[in-house]
Design a protein around this motif. Sequence first.
Motif, short mmCIF file in Angstrom:
data_model
loop_
_atom_site.label_atom_id
_atom_site.label_comp_id
_atom_site.label_asym_id
_atom_site.label_seq_id
_atom_site.Cartn_x
_atom_site.Cartn_y
_atom_site.Cartn_z
N ALA A 50 0.86 -1.18 0.00
CA ALA A 50 0.00 0.00 0.00
C ALA A 50 0.89 1.23 0.00
CB ALA A 50 -0.91 0.00 1.23
N THR A 51 0.36 2.31 -0.49
CA THR A 51 1.06 3.59 -0.43
C THR A 51 0.58 4.33 0.82
OG1 THR A 51 -0.65 4.79 -1.65
CG2 THR A 51 1.11 3.72 -2.95
N TRP A 52 1.31 5.38 1.20
CA TRP A 52 0.86 6.21 2.31
C TRP A 52 -0.53 6.76 2.02
CZ3 TRP A 52 2.72 6.09 6.95
CH2 TRP A 52 4.07 5.82 7.19
N GLU A 53 -0.74 7.19 0.79
CA GLU A 53 -2.03 7.76 0.42
C GLU A 53 -3.16 6.76 0.62
OE1 GLU A 53 0.78 7.89 -1.45
OE2 GLU A 53 1.22 10.04 -1.32
N GLU A 54 -2.92 5.50 0.23
CA GLU A 54 -3.94 4.45 0.40
C GLU A 54 -4.20 4.18 1.88
OE1 GLU A 54 -3.10 1.91 -3.69
OE2 GLU A 54 -1.91 1.48 -1.89
N LEU A 55 -3.14 4.14 2.67
CA LEU A 55 -3.30 3.90 4.11
C LEU A 55 -4.07 5.03 4.77
CD1 LEU A 55 0.23 2.48 4.91
CD2 LEU A 55 -1.93 1.21 4.87
N ILE A 56 -3.76 6.26 4.39
CA ILE A 56 -4.46 7.42 4.95
C ILE A 56 -5.93 7.39 4.55
CG2 ILE A 56 -4.65 9.94 4.80
CD1 ILE A 56 -1.51 9.91 4.56
N GLU A 57 -6.20 7.06 3.29
CA GLU A 57 -7.59 6.99 2.83
C GLU A 57 -8.36 5.88 3.55
OE1 GLU A 57 -10.97 8.18 0.93
OE2 GLU A 57 -9.04 9.21 1.01
N ARG A 58 -7.75 4.72 3.71
CA ARG A 58 -8.40 3.62 4.45
C ARG A 58 -8.71 4.04 5.89
NH1 ARG A 58 -4.29 -1.26 2.93
NH2 ARG A 58 -4.44 -1.04 0.69
N ASN A 59 -7.75 4.74 6.50
CA ASN A 59 -7.96 5.22 7.86
C ASN A 59 -9.11 6.21 7.91
OD1 ASN A 59 -7.16 5.61 10.71
ND2 ASN A 59 -6.63 7.66 9.98
#
Length: 158
Positions: A50-59
């Motif tokens: 995952a990218t940081w962006e994906e992790l932030i969006e999931r959060n």
Amino acid sequence: APPTRLLVAACCLLVALLCQTVSATPNARHLLAAPNWGQDPSVATCRLDATWEELIERNREGTGNVCKTASLGDLETSPRFQVWLCEEGHACANGTSAFFCFVFDEVDRVFVPWGPDSQLRVVERHEAALRRKAEAKLLHTEKNGTSAAGRAPVGEGT
């Protein structure tokens, strides 16, 4: 600023506390010996794709596993490794810990496996540092005669 930089900036206040309290369990000392992250055969096959962006969006959406992150502090090998991230419920935790931890490779832009938090204990130390900081702020606020919310002098109600 890139999300990684924002996360590092937000966590920099905890660097000194986090790194000064490192007391790994005996079987985790090899995992804490930077900079050989990802080379331990017991964790080398673990991935966080995952990218940081994906992790932030999931959060933000509440759709992903809980992640904890902070600066590597004294373990940092700038410019390559600066932050760690532990994911709750990751398959590599194998029931030994709620979290499995990675370091982020700033050059290759990938998460590199570090180890189970049951051995590293970085989440525990990070959360303890946050509690100590909050308690110190509360004590400082009370000492100066204002409530934690800063609305009224202590003892005078709101």
